[in-house]
Design a protein around this motif. Sequence first.
Motif, PDB file in Angstrom:
ATOM      1  N   ASP A 283       0.811  -1.221   0.000  1.00  0.00           N
ATOM      2  CA  ASP A 283       0.000   0.000   0.000  1.00  0.00           C
ATOM      3  C   ASP A 283       0.847   1.276   0.000  1.00  0.00           C
ATOM      4  O   ASP A 283       0.342   2.356   0.319  1.00  0.00           O
ATOM      5  CB  ASP A 283      -0.973  -0.005   1.180  1.00  0.00           C
ATOM      6  CG  ASP A 283      -0.268  -0.097   2.527  1.00  0.00           C
ATOM      7  OD1 ASP A 283       0.975  -0.242   2.546  1.00  0.00           O
ATOM      8  OD2 ASP A 283      -0.956  -0.037   3.559  1.00  0.00           O
ATOM      9  N   THR A 284       2.129   1.170  -0.377  1.00  0.00           N
ATOM     10  CA  THR A 284       2.955   2.369  -0.527  1.00  0.00           C
ATOM     11  C   THR A 284       2.483   3.156  -1.752  1.00  0.00           C
ATOM     12  O   THR A 284       2.366   2.588  -2.845  1.00  0.00           O
ATOM     13  CB  THR A 284       4.442   2.014  -0.709  1.00  0.00           C
ATOM     14  OG1 THR A 284       4.893   1.300   0.439  1.00  0.00           O
ATOM     15  CG2 THR A 284       5.286   3.269  -0.886  1.00  0.00           C
ATOM     16  N   PRO A 285       2.192   4.467  -1.601  1.00  0.00           N
ATOM     17  CA  PRO A 285       1.688   5.263  -2.725  1.00  0.00           C
ATOM     18  C   PRO A 285       2.735   5.443  -3.832  1.00  0.00           C
ATOM     19  O   PRO A 285       3.943   5.372  -3.598  1.00  0.00           O
ATOM     20  CB  PRO A 285       1.361   6.619  -2.078  1.00  0.00           C
ATOM     21  CG  PRO A 285       1.207   6.326  -0.621  1.00  0.00           C
ATOM     22  CD  PRO A 285       2.175   5.220  -0.337  1.00  0.00           C
TER      23      PRO A 285
ATOM     24  N   VAL B 127       8.737  -3.377  -8.062  1.00  0.00           N
ATOM     25  CA  VAL B 127       8.337  -2.201  -8.822  1.00  0.00           C
ATOM     26  C   VAL B 127       9.593  -1.596  -9.437  1.00  0.00           C
ATOM     27  O   VAL B 127      10.526  -1.238  -8.720  1.00  0.00           O
ATOM     28  CB  VAL B 127       7.636  -1.150  -7.941  1.00  0.00           C
ATOM     29  CG1 VAL B 127       7.278   0.075  -8.783  1.00  0.00           C
ATOM     30  CG2 VAL B 127       6.382  -1.721  -7.309  1.00  0.00           C
ATOM     31  N   SER B 128       9.610  -1.500 -10.766  1.00  0.00           N
ATOM     32  CA  SER B 128      10.761  -0.941 -11.468  1.00  0.00           C
ATOM     33  C   SER B 128      10.393   0.392 -12.107  1.00  0.00           C
ATOM     34  O   SER B 128       9.218   0.785 -12.143  1.00  0.00           O
ATOM     35  CB  SER B 128      11.246  -1.909 -12.548  1.00  0.00           C
ATOM     36  OG  SER B 128      10.284  -2.003 -13.585  1.00  0.00           O
ATOM     37  N   GLU B 129      11.411   1.067 -12.623  1.00  0.00           N
ATOM     38  CA  GLU B 129      11.157   2.316 -13.336  1.00  0.00           C
ATOM     39  C   GLU B 129      10.206   2.078 -14.510  1.00  0.00           C
ATOM     40  O   GLU B 129       9.364   2.925 -14.806  1.00  0.00           O
ATOM     41  CB  GLU B 129      12.479   2.885 -13.851  1.00  0.00           C
ATOM     42  CG  GLU B 129      13.398   3.394 -12.753  1.00  0.00           C
ATOM     43  CD  GLU B 129      14.750   3.810 -13.297  1.00  0.00           C
ATOM     44  OE1 GLU B 129      15.394   4.664 -12.661  1.00  0.00           O
ATOM     45  OE2 GLU B 129      15.162   3.277 -14.345  1.00  0.00           O
ATOM     46  N   ALA B 130      10.347   0.930 -15.158  1.00  0.00           N
ATOM     47  CA  ALA B 130       9.472   0.621 -16.298  1.00  0.00           C
ATOM     48  C   ALA B 130       8.010   0.561 -15.860  1.00  0.00           C
ATOM     49  O   ALA B 130       7.117   1.018 -16.582  1.00  0.00           O
ATOM     50  CB  ALA B 130       9.888  -0.699 -16.933  1.00  0.00           C
TER      51      ALA B 130
ATOM     52  N   ALA C  10      -2.970   3.445 -14.382  1.00  0.00           N
ATOM     53  CA  ALA C  10      -3.958   4.035 -13.482  1.00  0.00           C
ATOM     54  C   ALA C  10      -3.712   3.661 -12.028  1.00  0.00           C
ATOM     55  O   ALA C  10      -4.428   4.104 -11.138  1.00  0.00           O
ATOM     56  CB  ALA C  10      -5.358   3.584 -13.890  1.00  0.00           C
ATOM     57  N   ALA C  11      -2.674   2.851 -11.777  1.00  0.00           N
ATOM     58  CA  ALA C  11      -2.407   2.377 -10.420  1.00  0.00           C
ATOM     59  C   ALA C  11      -1.799   3.479  -9.559  1.00  0.00           C
ATOM     60  O   ALA C  11      -1.049   4.324 -10.039  1.00  0.00           O
ATOM     61  CB  ALA C  11      -1.463   1.181 -10.463  1.00  0.00           C
ATOM     62  N   VAL C  12      -2.139   3.442  -8.278  1.00  0.00           N
ATOM     63  CA  VAL C  12      -1.611   4.452  -7.354  1.00  0.00           C
ATOM     64  C   VAL C  12      -0.883   3.814  -6.173  1.00  0.00           C
ATOM     65  O   VAL C  12      -0.302   4.525  -5.357  1.00  0.00           O
ATOM     66  CB  VAL C  12      -2.745   5.361  -6.832  1.00  0.00           C
ATOM     67  CG1 VAL C  12      -3.336   6.182  -7.969  1.00  0.00           C
ATOM     68  CG2 VAL C  12      -3.827   4.539  -6.136  1.00  0.00           C
ATOM     69  N   LEU C  13      -0.894   2.470  -6.070  1.00  0.00           N
ATOM     70  CA  LEU C  13      -0.238   1.785  -4.966  1.00  0.00           C
ATOM     71  C   LEU C  13       0.775   0.784  -5.513  1.00  0.00           C
ATOM     72  O   LEU C  13       0.609   0.229  -6.608  1.00  0.00           O
ATOM     73  CB  LEU C  13      -1.260   1.053  -4.091  1.00  0.00           C
ATOM     74  CG  LEU C  13      -2.321   1.913  -3.408  1.00  0.00           C
ATOM     75  CD1 LEU C  13      -3.287   1.018  -2.639  1.00  0.00           C
ATOM     76  CD2 LEU C  13      -1.681   2.945  -2.485  1.00  0.00           C
ATOM     77  N   ALA C  14       1.819   0.518  -4.716  1.00  0.00           N
ATOM     78  CA  ALA C  14       2.887  -0.383  -5.141  1.00  0.00           C
ATOM     79  C   ALA C  14       2.365  -1.770  -5.489  1.00  0.00           C
ATOM     80  O   ALA C  14       2.848  -2.409  -6.424  1.00  0.00           O
ATOM     81  CB  ALA C  14       3.952  -0.484  -4.044  1.00  0.00           C
TER      82      ALA C  14
END
Length: 229
Positions: free
Chosen positions: A20-22, A51-54, A85-89
């Motif tokens: 849940d990290t934004p 989670v990568s830069e890509a 559209a995602a906002v969480l990790a």
Amino acid sequence: MRTWQVGDVMTREVETVVADTPYREVVDVLLRRGVSAVPVIDDFRRVLGVVSEADLLHRVERAGEPALRRVFESRRRRGARGKSAAVLAGDLMTAPAITTNPQAALSAAARLMDREQVKRLPVLDDLGRLVGIVSRADLLRVHLRSDAEIREDVVQEVLRRVLAVRDGLVTVEVRHGDVTLAGRLDRRSAVDLAGRLAGQVSGVVRVINAIAYDADDTVLDPGQVMPVA
């Protein structure tokens, strides 16, 4: 003979995020630490994904574009649209993560990265908990070993400990990672083994095996009869 493993070169202090990290905090972690990806972990430090830069760039690529949905849409495009559209990790991450363990050989980790087309691997312990991360740059670090360190390993580990070769029979010269073996041994099999083992020493680029031998024990004696299995 000891060869370097993932645990010898991995980074042990790993910056992580949770599901849940934004989005903005994930970006901040990457920029602050100067890394291109970050593992997503749970309360037990088990890796849920990466989670990568890509993954983050999908949002930038589609900024301002209408949320069009094609009738026939590839899995990759569908995933990219979802991440935009995602906002969480937890929604941004790529899962499952491609991982390795501290005991893995560097060559195995390199092959895994190449096969999976990833730039880094989270490193997990026997319980599946995150203990480090290894990158392509970490794997290349082994080739920064000095010629003196490489020569010491070849002499001590290969010639003395494994092959029990007496001092003075074989000389070892190392230049820019190239190992040259010279001298004389009694059997060809020992010469071949010395060359193979020297090539497995961490940091060795290539082996020039110029050791002579007295007898070729790798060739079957014409008078010798092979047993029938």
